[in-house]
Motif scaffolding. Structure first.
Motif, PDB file in Angstrom:
ATOM      1  N   TYR B   5       0.843  -1.190   0.000  1.00 44.55           N
ATOM      2  CA  TYR B   5       0.000   0.000   0.000  1.00 44.55           C
ATOM      3  C   TYR B   5       0.874   1.234   0.000  1.00 44.55           C
ATOM      4  N   ALA B   6       0.462   2.200  -0.810  1.00 47.66           N
ATOM      5  CA  ALA B   6       1.218   3.447  -0.864  1.00 47.66           C
ATOM      6  C   ALA B   6       0.329   4.582  -0.403  1.00 47.66           C
ATOM      7  N   LYS B   7       0.912   5.532   0.263  1.00 48.13           N
ATOM      8  CA  LYS B   7       0.130   6.692   0.654  1.00 48.13           C
ATOM      9  C   LYS B   7       1.012   7.921   0.511  1.00 48.13           C
ATOM     10  N   PHE B   8       0.465   8.971  -0.107  1.00 48.63           N
ATOM     11  CA  PHE B   8       1.242  10.188  -0.290  1.00 48.63           C
ATOM     12  C   PHE B   8       0.952  11.142   0.849  1.00 48.63           C
ATOM     13  N   VAL B   9       2.008  11.627   1.452  1.00 49.22           N
ATOM     14  CA  VAL B   9       1.813  12.324   2.720  1.00 49.22           C
ATOM     15  C   VAL B   9       2.304  13.755   2.708  1.00 49.22           C
ATOM     16  N   SER B  10       2.659  14.303   1.536  1.00 45.24           N
ATOM     17  CA  SER B  10       3.038  15.715   1.417  1.00 45.24           C
ATOM     18  C   SER B  10       4.238  16.113   2.234  1.00 45.24           C
ATOM     19  N   GLN B  11       5.062  15.167   2.622  1.00 46.66           N
ATOM     20  CA  GLN B  11       6.326  15.540   3.224  1.00 46.66           C
ATOM     21  C   GLN B  11       7.333  14.462   2.836  1.00 46.66           C
ATOM     22  N   LYS B  12       8.566  14.908   2.587  1.00 45.21           N
ATOM     23  CA  LYS B  12       9.574  13.940   2.212  1.00 45.21           C
ATOM     24  C   LYS B  12       9.965  13.167   3.467  1.00 45.21           C
ATOM     25  N   ILE B  13       9.929  11.857   3.369  1.00 46.66           N
ATOM     26  CA  ILE B  13      10.154  11.012   4.530  1.00 46.66           C
ATOM     27  C   ILE B  13      11.625  10.640   4.610  1.00 46.66           C
ATOM     28  N   SER B  14      12.228  10.878   5.764  1.00 46.08           N
ATOM     29  CA  SER B  14      13.631  10.498   5.887  1.00 46.08           C
ATOM     30  C   SER B  14      13.821   9.211   6.671  1.00 46.08           C
ATOM     31  N   LYS B  15      12.918   8.925   7.623  1.00 47.53           N
ATOM     32  CA  LYS B  15      13.078   7.708   8.415  1.00 47.53           C
ATOM     33  C   LYS B  15      11.723   7.088   8.699  1.00 47.53           C
ATOM     34  N   THR B  16      11.674   5.746   8.666  1.00 53.74           N
ATOM     35  CA  THR B  16      10.461   5.057   9.104  1.00 53.74           C
ATOM     36  C   THR B  16      10.903   3.936  10.032  1.00 53.74           C
ATOM     37  N   ARG B  17      10.145   3.764  11.129  1.00 52.94           N
ATOM     38  CA  ARG B  17      10.514   2.714  12.083  1.00 52.94           C
ATOM     39  C   ARG B  17       9.266   2.074  12.645  1.00 52.94           C
ATOM     40  N   TRP B  18       9.275   0.742  12.725  1.00 53.73           N
ATOM     41  CA  TRP B  18       8.162   0.059  13.370  1.00 53.73           C
ATOM     42  C   TRP B  18       8.268   0.206  14.883  1.00 53.73           C
ATOM     43  N   ARG B  19       7.122   0.312  15.527  1.00 55.89           N
ATOM     44  CA  ARG B  19       7.158   0.266  16.984  1.00 55.89           C
ATOM     45  C   ARG B  19       7.373  -1.179  17.375  1.00 55.89           C
ATOM     46  N   PRO B  20       8.291  -1.450  18.297  1.00 55.34           N
ATOM     47  CA  PRO B  20       8.562  -2.847  18.651  1.00 55.34           C
ATOM     48  C   PRO B  20       7.363  -3.456  19.364  1.00 55.34           C
ATOM     49  N   VAL B  21       7.102  -4.726  19.053  1.00 55.07           N
ATOM     50  CA  VAL B  21       6.010  -5.390  19.772  1.00 55.07           C
ATOM     51  C   VAL B  21       6.568  -5.950  21.066  1.00 55.07           C
ATOM     52  N   PRO B  22       5.761  -6.039  22.102  1.00 55.45           N
ATOM     53  CA  PRO B  22       6.270  -6.552  23.381  1.00 55.45           C
ATOM     54  C   PRO B  22       6.794  -7.969  23.186  1.00 55.45           C
ATOM     55  N   PRO B  23       7.924  -8.286  23.793  1.00 56.59           N
ATOM     56  CA  PRO B  23       8.518  -9.609  23.549  1.00 56.59           C
ATOM     57  C   PRO B  23       7.586 -10.710  24.023  1.00 56.59           C
ATOM     58  N   GLY B  24       7.522 -11.752  23.263  1.00 59.36           N
ATOM     59  CA  GLY B  24       6.671 -12.862  23.647  1.00 59.36           C
ATOM     60  C   GLY B  24       5.228 -12.680  23.219  1.00 59.36           C
ATOM     61  N   VAL B 372      11.769  -3.472   8.951  1.00 64.15           N
ATOM     62  CA  VAL B 372      11.021  -4.728   8.862  1.00 64.15           C
ATOM     63  C   VAL B 372      10.764  -5.247  10.255  1.00 64.15           C
ATOM     64  N   LEU B 373       9.589  -5.843  10.423  1.00 60.32           N
ATOM     65  CA  LEU B 373       9.251  -6.477  11.692  1.00 60.32           C
ATOM     66  C   LEU B 373       8.252  -7.563  11.359  1.00 60.32           C
ATOM     67  N   GLY B 374       8.629  -8.825  11.616  1.00 61.93           N
ATOM     68  CA  GLY B 374       7.703  -9.885  11.288  1.00 61.93           C
ATOM     69  C   GLY B 374       7.423  -9.907   9.798  1.00 61.93           C
ATOM     70  N   PRO B 375       6.165 -10.002   9.419  1.00 58.71           N
ATOM     71  CA  PRO B 375       5.855 -10.031   7.991  1.00 58.71           C
ATOM     72  C   PRO B 375       5.620  -8.643   7.413  1.00 58.71           C
ATOM     73  N   CYS B 376       5.926  -7.598   8.195  1.00 59.41           N
ATOM     74  CA  CYS B 376       5.575  -6.252   7.749  1.00 59.41           C
ATOM     75  C   CYS B 376       6.812  -5.448   7.382  1.00 59.41           C
ATOM     76  N   LEU B 377       6.649  -4.669   6.335  1.00 52.78           N
ATOM     77  CA  LEU B 377       7.748  -3.806   5.912  1.00 52.78           C
ATOM     78  C   LEU B 377       7.195  -2.418   5.636  1.00 52.78           C
ATOM     79  N   VAL B 378       7.930  -1.408   6.058  1.00 52.70           N
ATOM     80  CA  VAL B 378       7.503  -0.039   5.751  1.00 52.70           C
ATOM     81  C   VAL B 378       8.706   0.694   5.180  1.00 52.70           C
ATOM     82  N   CYS B 379       8.464   1.548   4.199  1.00 55.03           N
ATOM     83  CA  CYS B 379       9.567   2.361   3.698  1.00 55.03           C
ATOM     84  C   CYS B 379       9.052   3.732   3.294  1.00 55.03           C
ATOM     85  N   GLY B 380       9.951   4.707   3.298  1.00 57.03           N
ATOM     86  CA  GLY B 380       9.560   6.077   2.977  1.00 57.03           C
ATOM     87  C   GLY B 380      10.455   6.632   1.897  1.00 57.03           C
ATOM     88  N   THR B 381       9.912   7.491   1.046  1.00 59.03           N
ATOM     89  CA  THR B 381      10.676   7.969  -0.104  1.00 59.03           C
ATOM     90  C   THR B 381      10.687   9.491  -0.182  1.00 59.03           C
TER      91      THR B 381
END
Lengths: 515, 394
Positions: B5-24, B372-381
Motif C-alpha cells: 500500500y502506498a500513501k502520499f503524505v506531502s512531506q519527504k520522509i527520511s526515516k520510518t521505524r516500526w514500533r517494537p512489539v512486546p517480547p513474547g 522490517v518487523l515480522g511479515p511487515c515492511l515499511v519504507c519512505g521515499t
C-alpha cells in the motif's frame, strides 16, 4: 482550474466536430456544476418528493442540463401525486423523450439530425401555442426552456449560476448542431446577456472566452496573468505542444513558449525548500536551456546536512556536470576546514578530485604537526590508499606518516631511506626540510651506522641547499635573534652529526670492502 | 510478496521505524513512526495500520495507514529509533537529540527530554557556536548512543541531563551510523570507509579496532548487526555496494555484493558510474537469512540467502574485486566450525546463491528508509510516499 483544463481538452485536443461538440460541452457542464446531485438526493430522499419545496427547481435544473430522462422520472412522480396535471406531465414527458439528440453510435448525418430537430421544435412550439400547459406555470416554463426561449432561460439565472452554463443550455435547445467555429459568437452573446451589463467579466470569464475563440495563446496568456503560479500553464502548454498545436514563437528565452513556461515553473520549484528534486526532472525536458538552468540552480541549493549534499551531488554526477560537482565539493570541503574537520575536508576534495584543495588540507595537517609535535587524525592519514596520489603534498603527508611508523617499529634502515627519498624527490615542501633534517638527527646519532656514505653526502647537500637559500632577513629584533640562534644551533648540530656519521660510514664501508 | 500500500503524505520522509512489539506477544507490527526532512516545518509522526474494523473477504485488514498523531521537529529528522513502547528518540540536523513520549489515551506526542547541544563543531561556550547534524542513533534501554557530522560519539542515559560519556573527535570525518555489537561495544561507520569498534569500558578515546576496505575509500552510510550472530555486520556504501563483515576476523569484509547498479545516463547511451548510495540496510530480526537494502536510485532490494529454497536463479552479482576477497574469506573460514558459519559469511558463487528481488513496483525518487518487523515492511521515499506491506513472505 479543472474547468479550464477540461474545456481546453474538448476544444483543442479532441477537436470535436459539430455534432459531438455539444455532447462534450454538456458533459463538461454536468461535471462542473454539481449542485444537482446533492439537490436530487435531498428531494428523492424526502417522503413526498413532488411536494418538496425544491422539486420544481430540481426538475428545471435537470432540464437545463439536458438530463431529460431524469426530468421525466420526476415528472411521472408529479403525475402520480396530482392527477390534474397528469395529462400535461405526460405530454411534456413525451416531448422530452422524443427530443432528437446525436448519440455516439448513431450514423445519422448532421442534416438528418437538424431536420428531425426542427420538426420536434415545431411540435413543442405548437403545444405551447395551443396552451396545453397554461394551467401549470411550472410546466409552461419548462416547455419554454426546451424551446430555447432566451427570456425563459434568463429567468433561471440563479439556477444556471454562470454564463457558460447558460451558453450550453442555449445551444442545446436552439442550435444543437453548432459548429466549433461559431461557438465564440454564441459565447460572447451569452456572456453579455447573462451579465446584463451589471458586472464586468472576471478573469475566469476572459480565459473561457479566449478558449471559445480558439485562441490558444490568449488562453495561456490570460491563465499566466490570473493564476498564482506556473503549474497550470506549464502543464497545459506542454500538453498542447505535444499535440503540435502551438506554433513556435521565437522568444528570447527558450526555444518556444513551452520551454519558457517549463523553465519558469522549474525555477519556481527550485525556490521551494523541498520541491527542488522535482524541478530537476522538469529541467531535463527543456532541450535548449534546461541543462544550463539546472547547472545554475543546483549550485545554489542550501546544503545544511551531508545527506542533502550527497543527493544533490548524485543528481550532478548523473548528468555529468563535473564543474558543479567540483564547486559543491569545494564548498563542503571549505566548510569542513573551517569547522576543523580535516578528515571530512580531505574526503570531499578526494571526491571532487581537487588537487589544489587536497594540498591545502595537507598543509593544515603538517602545520598541526609542527605546532603540536604529533599528528592528529592518524586514522585518516594511515589509510589514504590510492587517494594519496591526488596531490603531491598529500603523498608527502602519507609518506611522512609512514616514516614515523617505520621509526616507531624500529625499522631504521627503511625509515632512513624513506626520509632521504622524501627530500631528494622534491615532494617535500622546502619549509619542511628543516623538520625532516631534524628528524634525521636521531638516526644519525644511533650507535649503528644507518646512513651510508652516499646518503650522508645527500643529506649534507640538502642542508647546504637549505642554508644557502635562506634569504637575508631585515632588521633583527629580539625574537628574530632568538629564532636565528635556534636555527644556527640546529644547523650546527646537524653538521656535526652528519660529519660524524660520514666518518663512521666511510670507515664501515671501507672495512667491509677491505679484506 | 503480497500487496503493498502506498500513501502520499506531502512531506519527504527520511526515516520510518516500526514500533517494537512486546517480547513474547503474538501481535504483529501495527504502529510505525516517520520523520520528515527538507521542509520548513518537519514532523515526527505516528501511523497505525491496525484494525479499523474493515475486513475484506479473506479476513485480512484493508485500507492504508492512518495518521495517529504528530509533533513538530526542529531541523531535518536524521535518525529515529524507538526507545521503548512509548518513547521515540529523534536526531536532528540542528545537532539536537530529542525523546518524544507518546500518550496513547489522547493520541498525542510530547517532548519528554532533549539534549540540544549534543553535536556541534564549535562549542556552546564560544561566540562562534555552530551546530553539527546528528547523523545516527542507537538505543538500548536505558542508554542512547549518538554520532554526528562533528565526529563525536555521545552516550546518553534517559533522565540524565548531561551525557554520561563523550568521545570528542572520535573520527576526523563524518560518522554516518552506529550500532551496538555487544552491549558495551558499539560500531560506527564513517565517510572514509572505515568501521570502528569502540568499547565504553575502556577509558581512552581510541577505537579498539578499525576495519576498512583496501582500495577506494568509499563512504559507508549504514550498518546493521546480525540479530543472533553478534560478530556479523552488514554495511551499505556510497557506490551501491553491500558488504558483510566478520569483526572477529581480519580487517577486511567477507563478501562484497553489488546490487544497486549504475544506470544509463539520460542524455547519452553509455553507462555512467553514478553513486547509488545505499541509505539503509536491515537484517530481518526474526529471519536473519533475509536482508533488505534501500537506495538513492529508488529501489528496495530483498536479499534472500536462505538455503531451503529449491529453485533459485543465480542473480548474484559481484563487484570486480571479489575474487581476491572470496579466497580471503575461504581461508579465514578454515578455522571456524561449520555450524557457526551463517549463510552470509560463506558465500560462494557455485554453491550458495542469494536471490535478490526488487520490492517496489516502480522506481521513484530515492527510498530513504525502511524497517522490517515480522511479515511487515515499511519504507519512505523522497517522492513523499510511504509504502507498507503486511505480507512480506507470501
Amino acid at each position: 482550474m479543472e474547468l479550464i483544463w477540461n474545456l481546453c481538452e474538448i476544444l483543442f485536443i479532441e477537436v470535436a466536430p459539430a455534432g459531438p461538440l455539444l455532447l462534450h460541452l454538456l458533459d463538461w457542464v454536468r461535471l462542473h456544476v454539481c449542485e444537482v446531485d446533492s439537490l436530487s438526493a435531498d428531494v428523492l430522499g424526502s417522503e413526498n418528493p413532488s411536494k418538496h419545496e425544491s422539486f420544481w427547481n430540481l426538475v428545471t435544473i435537470l432540464v437545463l442540463q439536458g438530463r431529460l430522462d431524469e426530468a421525466r422520472q420526476m415528472l411521472s412522480k408529479e403525475a402520480d401525486t396530482s392527477p390534474t396535471s397528469a395529462g400535461m406531465c405526460r405530454t411534456l414527458g413525451d416531448l422530452m423523450r422524443t427530443m432528437p439528440i446525436l448519440s455516439p453510435g448513431n450514423t445519422q448525418t448532421l442534416t438528418e439530425l437538424e431536420l428531425k430537430w426542427q420538426h420536434w421544435h415545431e411540435e413543442c412550439e405548437r403545444h405551447l401555442q395551443d396552451g396545453t400547459f397554461t394551467s401549470s406555470p411550472h410546466l409552461e416554463t419548462l416547455c419554454k426552456i426546451m424551446l430555447g426561449d432566451e427570456a425563459a432561460l434568463l429567468e433561471q439565472k440563479e439556477l444556471l449560476n454562470n454564463w457558460y452554463h447558460f451558453l450550453v443550455t442555449r445551444l442545446l435547445y436552439s442550435h444543437p448542431t453548432v459548429k466549433p467555429m461559431d461557438l465564440h459568437l454564441y459565447a460572447q452573446s451569452s456572456l453579455d446577456l447573462f451579465l446584463g451589463g451589471e458586472s464586468s467579466p472576471e478573469p475566469l470569464d476572459n480565459i473561457l472566452m479566449a478558449a471559445f475563440e480558439f485562441d490558444i495563446h490568449q488562453v495561456i496568456k490570460e491563465c499566466s496573468i490570473a493564476l498564482s503560479n506556473w503549474w497550470f500553464v506549464a502543464h497545459l502548454t506542454d500538453l498542447l505542444d505535444h499535440c503540435k498545436l502551438l506554433q513556435s514563437h521565437n522568444l528570447y528565452f527558450g526555444s518556444n513558449m513551452r520551454e519558457f513556461l517549463l523553465l519558469e515553473y522549474a525555477s519556481g520549484l527550485f525556490a521551494h525548500h523541498s520541491l527542488w528534486q522535482l524541478g530537476v526532472d522538469y529541467f531535463d525536458y527543456c532541450p535548449e536551456l534546461g541543462r544550463v538552468s539546472l547547472e545554475l540552480h543546483i549550485e545554489r541549493i542550501p546544503l545544511n546536512t551531508e545527506q542533502k549534499a550527497l543527493k544533490v551531488l548524485r543528481i550532478c554526477e548523473q548528468r555529468q556536470m563535473t564543474e558543479q560537482v567540483r564547486s559543491i565539493c569545494k564548498i563542503l570541503a571549505m566548510k569542513a576546514v573551517r569547522n576543523n574537520r580535516l578528515g571530512s575536508a580531505l574526503s570531499w576534495s578526494i571526491r571532487a578530485k581537487d588537487a589544489a584543495f587536497a594540498t591545502l588540507v595537507s598543509d593544515r595537517f603538517l602545520m598541526d604537526y609542527c605546532d603540536r609535535g604529533c599528528f592528529s587524525d592518524l586514522d585518516l592519514i594511515d589509510n589514504l590508499g590510492p587517494a594519496m596520489m591526488l596531490s603531491d603534498r598529500l603523498t608527502f603527508l602519507g609518506k611522512y606518516r609512514e616514516f614515523h611508523r617505520l621509526y616507531g617499529e624500529k625499522r631504521f634502515v627503511d625509515a632512513a631511506s624513506l626520509l632521504l627519498s622524501l627530500m631528494t624527490s622534491q615532494i617535500a615542501p622546502r619549509s619542511f626540510w628543516m623538520t625532516l633534517l631534524t628528524d634525521a638527527l636521531p638516526l644519525l646519532e644511533q650507535k649503528q651506522v644507518i646512513f651510508s656514505a652516499e646518503q650522508t653526502y645527500e643529506l649534507m647537500r640538502c642542508l647546504e641547499d637549505l642554508t644557502a637559500g635562506r634569504p637575508v632577513r631585515g632588521e633583527p629584533d629580539a625574537q628574530r635573534l632568538q629564532d636565528d640562534d635556534i636555527e644556527t644551533t640546529k644547523v650546527e648540530m646537524l653538521r656535526l652529526a652528519l660529519a660524524r656519521n660520514l666518518a663512521r660510514a666511510i670507515i664501515r664501508e671501507g672495512s667491509l670492502e677491505g679484506s | 510478496m503480497g500487496e503493498i500500500y502506498a500513501k502520499f503524505v506531502s512531506q519527504k520522509i527520511s526515516k520510518t521505524r516500526w514500533r517494537p512489539v512486546p517480547p513474547g506477544s503474538l501481535q504483529t507490527a501495527e504502529t510505525f513512526a516517520t520523520g520528515s526532512w527538507d521542509n520548513e516545518e518537519n514532523y515526527v509522526s505516528l501511523w497505525s495500520i491496525g484494525d479499523f474494523g474493515n475486513l475484506d473477504s479473506d479476513g485480512g485488514f484493508e485500507g492504508d495507514h492512518q495518521l495517529l498523531c504528530d509533533i513538530r521537529h526542529h531541523g531535518d529528522v536524521m535518525d529515529l529509533q524507538f526507545f521503548d513502547q512509548e518513547r521515540i528518540v529523534a536526531a536532528s540536523s540542528t545537532g539536537c537529540v530529542t525523546i518524544f513520549l507518546h500518550h496513547p489515551n489522547n493520541q498525542t506526542l510530547s517532548v519528554n527530554q532533549q539534549w540540544t547541544t549534543a553535536h556541534y563543531h564549535t562549542g556552546p561556550g564560544s561566540p562562534s557556536y555552530s551546530s553539527a547534524p546528528c547523523t545516527g542513533i542507537v538505543c538500548d534501554n536505558p542508554e542512547i548512543v549518538t554520532v554526528g557530522e562533528d565526529g563525536r560519539i555521545n552516550l546518553f542515559r534517559a533522565d540524565h541531563k548531561e551525557a554520561v560519556r563523550t568521545i570528542n573527535n572520535a573520527d576526523s570525518s563524518t560518522l554516518h551510523a552506529v550500532t551496538f555489537l555487544r552491549t558495551p561495544e558499539i560500531l560506527t561507520v564513517n565517510s572514509i570507509g572505515q568501521l570502528k569498534i569502540w568499547d565504553f569500558r575502556q577509558q581512552g578515546n581510541e577505537p579498539s579496532q578499525i576495519l576498512s576496505l583496501t582500495g577506494d575509500r568509499v563512504p559507508l552510510h549504514c550498518v546493521d548487526r546480525h540479530p543472533s550472530q553478534q560478530h556479523v555486520v552488514a554495511t551499505g556504501g556510497q557506490d551501491g555496494m553491500l558488504s558483510i563483515w566478520d569483526v572477529r576476523q581480519g580487517t577486511m569484509p567477507v563478501s562484497l555484493l553489488k546490487a544497486h547498479e549504475a544506470e544509463t545516463n539520460l542524455h547519452r547511451n553509455k553507462l555512467l558510474r553514478s553513486y547509488l548510495l545505499v541509505w539503509e540496510v536491515h537484517f530481518h530480526p526474526s529471519n536473519p537469512d533475509h536482508l533488505f537494502t534501500c537506495s538513492e536510485d529508488g529501489s528496495l532490494w530483498h536479499w534472500d540467502a536462505s538455503t531451503d529454497v529449491p529453485e533459485k536463479s543465480s542473480l548474484f552479482h559481484q563487484g570486480g574485486r571479489t575474487s581476491t576477497f572470496l579466497s580471503h574469506s575461504i581461508s579465514n573460514q578454515a578455522n571456524v566450525q561449520q555450524s557457526l558459519i551463517s549463510s552470509w559469511l560463506s558465500t560462494d558463487t557455485t554453491k550458495d546463491r542469494i536471490e535478490i528481488t526488487s520490492l517496489l513496483p516502480s522506481r521513484t525518487l530515492s527510498v530513504n528508509s525502511l524497517d522490517v518487523l515480522g511479515p511487515c515492511l515499511v519504507c519512505g521515499t523522497d517522492a513523499e510516499a510511504i509504502y507498507v506491506t503486511r505480507q512480506l513472505f507470501v
